[in-house]
Design a protein around this motif. Structure first.
Motif, PDB file in Angstrom:
ATOM      1  N   THR A   1      31.188  -7.090   4.943  1.00  0.00           N
ATOM      2  CA  THR A   1      31.044  -8.546   4.954  1.00  0.00           C
ATOM      3  C   THR A   1      30.084  -9.032   6.041  1.00  0.00           C
ATOM      4  N   ASN A   2      29.427  -8.145   6.741  1.00  0.00           N
ATOM      5  CA  ASN A   2      28.494  -8.527   7.794  1.00  0.00           C
ATOM      6  C   ASN A   2      27.225  -9.090   7.153  1.00  0.00           C
ATOM      7  N   GLN A   3      27.105 -10.399   7.157  1.00  0.00           N
ATOM      8  CA  GLN A   3      25.998 -11.063   6.450  1.00  0.00           C
ATOM      9  C   GLN A   3      24.639 -10.713   7.041  1.00  0.00           C
ATOM     10  N   LYS A   4      24.550 -10.561   8.349  1.00  0.00           N
ATOM     11  CA  LYS A   4      23.275 -10.198   8.988  1.00  0.00           C
ATOM     12  C   LYS A   4      22.824  -8.825   8.497  1.00  0.00           C
ATOM     13  N   ALA A   5      23.731  -7.864   8.411  1.00  0.00           N
ATOM     14  CA  ALA A   5      23.393  -6.526   7.923  1.00  0.00           C
ATOM     15  C   ALA A   5      23.003  -6.575   6.448  1.00  0.00           C
ATOM     16  N   ILE A   6      23.682  -7.392   5.672  1.00  0.00           N
ATOM     17  CA  ILE A   6      23.347  -7.547   4.251  1.00  0.00           C
ATOM     18  C   ILE A   6      21.939  -8.119   4.104  1.00  0.00           C
ATOM     19  N   ASP A   7      21.650  -9.152   4.874  1.00  0.00           N
ATOM     20  CA  ASP A   7      20.319  -9.766   4.825  1.00  0.00           C
ATOM     21  C   ASP A   7      19.239  -8.774   5.257  1.00  0.00           C
ATOM     22  N   ASP A   8      19.512  -8.023   6.329  1.00  0.00           N
ATOM     23  CA  ASP A   8      18.550  -7.024   6.798  1.00  0.00           C
ATOM     24  C   ASP A   8      18.322  -5.942   5.748  1.00  0.00           C
ATOM     25  N   TYR A   9      19.408  -5.504   5.097  1.00  0.00           N
ATOM     26  CA  TYR A   9      19.292  -4.479   4.054  1.00  0.00           C
ATOM     27  C   TYR A   9      18.452  -5.008   2.886  1.00  0.00           C
ATOM     28  N   ASN A  10      18.712  -6.229   2.475  1.00  0.00           N
ATOM     29  CA  ASN A  10      17.955  -6.811   1.359  1.00  0.00           C
ATOM     30  C   ASN A  10      16.474  -6.957   1.709  1.00  0.00           C
ATOM     31  N   GLU A  11      16.184  -7.353   2.933  1.00  0.00           N
ATOM     32  CA  GLU A  11      14.791  -7.482   3.374  1.00  0.00           C
ATOM     33  C   GLU A  11      14.101  -6.117   3.406  1.00  0.00           C
ATOM     34  N   LEU A  12      14.790  -5.110   3.927  1.00  0.00           N
ATOM     35  CA  LEU A  12      14.216  -3.763   3.929  1.00  0.00           C
ATOM     36  C   LEU A  12      13.968  -3.268   2.506  1.00  0.00           C
ATOM     37  N   SER A  13      14.895  -3.522   1.623  1.00  0.00           N
ATOM     38  CA  SER A  13      14.738  -3.097   0.230  1.00  0.00           C
ATOM     39  C   SER A  13      13.513  -3.745  -0.406  1.00  0.00           C
ATOM     40  N   ARG A  14      13.308  -5.015  -0.098  1.00  0.00           N
ATOM     41  CA  ARG A  14      12.136  -5.711  -0.616  1.00  0.00           C
ATOM     42  C   ARG A  14      10.854  -5.084  -0.066  1.00  0.00           C
ATOM     43  N   LYS A  15      10.831  -4.821   1.236  1.00  0.00           N
ATOM     44  CA  LYS A  15       9.655  -4.220   1.858  1.00  0.00           C
ATOM     45  C   LYS A  15       9.381  -2.821   1.306  1.00  0.00           C
ATOM     46  N   ILE A  16      10.439  -2.044   1.126  1.00  0.00           N
ATOM     47  CA  ILE A  16      10.279  -0.687   0.573  1.00  0.00           C
ATOM     48  C   ILE A  16       9.675  -0.767  -0.820  1.00  0.00           C
ATOM     49  N   GLY A  17      10.202  -1.643  -1.655  1.00  0.00           N
ATOM     50  CA  GLY A  17       9.678  -1.791  -3.010  1.00  0.00           C
ATOM     51  C   GLY A  17       8.203  -2.154  -3.011  1.00  0.00           C
ATOM     52  N   PHE A  18       7.820  -3.091  -2.140  1.00  0.00           N
ATOM     53  CA  PHE A  18       6.426  -3.513  -2.044  1.00  0.00           C
ATOM     54  C   PHE A  18       5.541  -2.359  -1.587  1.00  0.00           C
ATOM     55  N   LEU A  19       5.960  -1.654  -0.530  1.00  0.00           N
ATOM     56  CA  LEU A  19       5.142  -0.571   0.011  1.00  0.00           C
ATOM     57  C   LEU A  19       5.043   0.617  -0.948  1.00  0.00           C
ATOM     58  N   VAL A  20       6.130   0.933  -1.637  1.00  0.00           N
ATOM     59  CA  VAL A  20       6.089   2.027  -2.615  1.00  0.00           C
ATOM     60  C   VAL A  20       5.132   1.672  -3.750  1.00  0.00           C
ATOM     61  N   CYS A  21       5.191   0.441  -4.209  1.00  0.00           N
ATOM     62  CA  CYS A  21       4.279  -0.002  -5.265  1.00  0.00           C
ATOM     63  C   CYS A  21       2.827   0.113  -4.792  1.00  0.00           C
ATOM     64  N   LYS A  22       2.568  -0.333  -3.570  1.00  0.00           N
ATOM     65  CA  LYS A  22       1.227  -0.253  -3.002  1.00  0.00           C
ATOM     66  C   LYS A  22       0.763   1.197  -2.885  1.00  0.00           C
ATOM     67  N   TYR A  23       1.644   2.068  -2.396  1.00  0.00           N
ATOM     68  CA  TYR A  23       1.306   3.478  -2.246  1.00  0.00           C
ATOM     69  C   TYR A  23       0.977   4.101  -3.600  1.00  0.00           C
ATOM     70  N   GLU A  24       1.837   3.849  -4.584  1.00  0.00           N
ATOM     71  CA  GLU A  24       1.655   4.470  -5.897  1.00  0.00           C
ATOM     72  C   GLU A  24       0.396   3.977  -6.590  1.00  0.00           C
ATOM     73  N   LYS A  25       0.014   2.743  -6.386  1.00  0.00           N
ATOM     74  CA  LYS A  25      -1.232   2.243  -6.975  1.00  0.00           C
ATOM     75  C   LYS A  25      -2.446   2.908  -6.350  1.00  0.00           C
ATOM     76  N   CYS A  26      -2.360   3.181  -5.049  1.00  0.00           N
ATOM     77  CA  CYS A  26      -3.505   3.753  -4.336  1.00  0.00           C
ATOM     78  C   CYS A  26      -3.556   5.275  -4.375  1.00  0.00           C
ATOM     79  N   TYR A  27      -2.389   5.934  -4.304  1.00  0.00           N
ATOM     80  CA  TYR A  27      -2.370   7.375  -4.081  1.00  0.00           C
ATOM     81  C   TYR A  27      -1.603   8.185  -5.116  1.00  0.00           C
ATOM     82  N   GLY A  28      -0.915   7.537  -6.039  1.00  0.00           N
ATOM     83  CA  GLY A  28      -0.147   8.257  -7.046  1.00  0.00           C
ATOM     84  C   GLY A  28       1.344   8.154  -6.768  1.00  0.00           C
ATOM     85  N   PRO A  29       2.161   8.707  -7.649  1.00  0.00           N
ATOM     86  CA  PRO A  29       3.614   8.526  -7.572  1.00  0.00           C
ATOM     87  C   PRO A  29       4.255   9.243  -6.391  1.00  0.00           C
ATOM     88  N   LEU A  30       5.333   8.671  -5.899  1.00  0.00           N
ATOM     89  CA  LEU A  30       6.128   9.291  -4.844  1.00  0.00           C
ATOM     90  C   LEU A  30       7.271  10.122  -5.416  1.00  0.00           C
TER      91      LEU A  30
END
Length: 82
Positions: A29-58
């Motif tokens: 129920t720690n809302q700060k940790a939930i928010d941080d996790y969701n933000e990290l997940s968003r960043k990971i998705g963005f960076l993985v997409c960027k990596y795969e477009k430039c360098y191929g699949p991970l």
């Protein structure tokens, strides 16, 4: 950002997300940790997409873009020594 810098950033964010996931197992129920996790997940998705477009699949789990299928075999996989 070059390939190695991008891959390092992805790995760093994934490590942090796993740590937050473990924390949330104990404090779900720690809302700060939930928010941080969701933000990290968003960043990971963005960076993985960027990596795969430039360098191929991970991964080989069907989530990679097929815009550049020649990159699937033209470069070593991220875990292979260069």
């Amino acid at each position: 950002m070059n390939e190695n810098e991008l891959l390092y950033k992805i790995m760093k964010y994934i490590f942090s997300a796993v740590e937050l996931n473990l924390y949330l197992d104990n404090f779900p129920t720690n809302q700060k940790a939930i928010d941080d996790y969701n933000e990290l997940s968003r960043k990971i998705g963005f960076l993985v997409c960027k990596y795969e477009k430039c360098y191929g699949p991970l991964t080989n789990f069907g989530t990679a873009s097929i815009e550049n299928p020649e990159k699937w075999t033209s470069n070593p996989w991220p875990w292979e020594n260069k």
